[in-house]
Write an enzyme that holds these catalytic residues in place. Structure first.
Site, PDB file in Angstrom:
ATOM      1  CB  ALA A 151      73.743  26.047  45.678  1.00 15.16           C
ATOM      2  CB  SER A 191      67.154  31.371  42.844  1.00 13.83           C
ATOM      3  OG  SER A 191      68.564  31.312  42.809  1.00 13.83           O
ATOM      4  CG  ASN A 192      70.284  27.992  45.747  1.00 16.46           C
ATOM      5  OD1 ASN A 192      71.293  28.608  46.051  1.00 16.46           O
ATOM      6  ND2 ASN A 192      70.225  27.202  44.675  1.00 16.46           N
ATOM      7  CG  HIS A 193      68.815  31.898  50.876  1.00 17.29           C
ATOM      8  ND1 HIS A 193      68.393  33.178  50.612  1.00 17.29           N
ATOM      9  CD2 HIS A 193      67.773  31.276  51.464  1.00 17.29           C
ATOM     10  CE1 HIS A 193      67.147  33.327  51.031  1.00 17.29           C
ATOM     11  NE2 HIS A 193      66.742  32.179  51.547  1.00 17.29           N
TER      12      HIS A 193
END
Ligand code: CTP
Ligand code: CA
Length: 225
Positions: free
Chosen positions: A100, A33-35
């Site tokens: 995102a 995943s991402n932030h």
């Protein structure tokens, strides 16, 4: 704030927003995943609702409450976000794609937890590119649907952002430099530059994400009226 402060300039419009990160499972206990915090997308959804729109928010997993009056659809992976966006696309007058989205996913998701094997201390995870949701929407959308994308860049903001606007057939792109303090994924403020297909450029100051959201909607309303 009192509702009377908001112009109801999106009355009668349906706004479809995507927000947050996507999550790509590796096995039953792990993921890529991402932030992304989801704050910018939730701010756009909340602002559009206050201005009178019907709002549908397609969101990856975030730690935020659904904005009042907004219809929420929870998704995990890019493929799920793609399906949820296309399920609601026909109804939308304005689409704002803030999410995102992970660019890659594992080639396959293991049914069982991956075990350490051997003593070499190496393991390779094979990834494959995700569908580009925004590009697919850009190709499929009607002429009377207004499509806004986001671009997160660490350099050459204008070149990359306007390149994405062309490639994905967008009407507007909101570009932000990530990696600078006060701007980007986790912050409550953002510094965004707007580019429209017909050549308008708006360089917004660093400001709270709610204010950025309203400024983006101001530009959209101006463009469609
Ligand atoms: N986007 C999307 N689907 C993807 C990747 C991105 O819909 N698989 C959307 C994002 O929601 C955003 C826009 O495309 O609105 C730009 O995302 P960004 O990551 O900045 O651009 P990419 O096209 O993925 O290019 P790169 O990451 O290589 O810069
Ligand atoms: Ca990307």
């Amino acid at each position: 704030a009192c509702a009377l402060f908001y112009k109801k300039d999106l009355n009668g419009k349906t706004v479809l927003v995507s927000a947050g990160p996507t999550v790509e499972p590796i096995d039953p206990v792990r993921f890529i995943s991402n932030h992304s915090s989801g704050k910018m997308g939730y701010a756009v959804a909340a602002a559009a609702e206050k201005r009178g729109a019907r709002v549908i928010l397609v969101s990856g997993p975030v730690n935020l409450d659904a904005p009042a009056g907004v219809e929420c659809v929870s998704v995990g992976s890019c493929d799920q976000m793609y399906d949820a966006m296309f399920d609601h696309l026909d109804q939308a007058d304005i689409i704002v794609k803030v999410a995102a989205v992970g660019d890659f996913k594992p080639v396959s998701t293991q049914a069982h937890k991956i075990k350490k094997s051997g003593e070499q201390g190496h393991m390779t995870l094979e990834l494959t590119q995700n569908k580009d949701i925004l590009k697919a929407i850009g190709l499929k959308k009607r002429k009377n649907q207004y499509l806004v994308g986001f671009a997160a860049e660490t350099r050459d903001l204008e070149t990359y952002a306007t390149g994405k606007m062309e490639k994905k057939h967008l009407d507007m792109i909101a570009a932000n430099i990530v990696g600078k303090s006060g701007s980007g994924f986790k912050a409550d403020t953002n510094k965004v530059k707007l580019f429209t297909r017909d050549g308008h450029v708006t360089d917004l100051p660093l400001m709270p994400k709610e204010a950025v959201a309203h400024a983006i909607l101001d530009a959209v309303v101006q463009a469609i009226s």
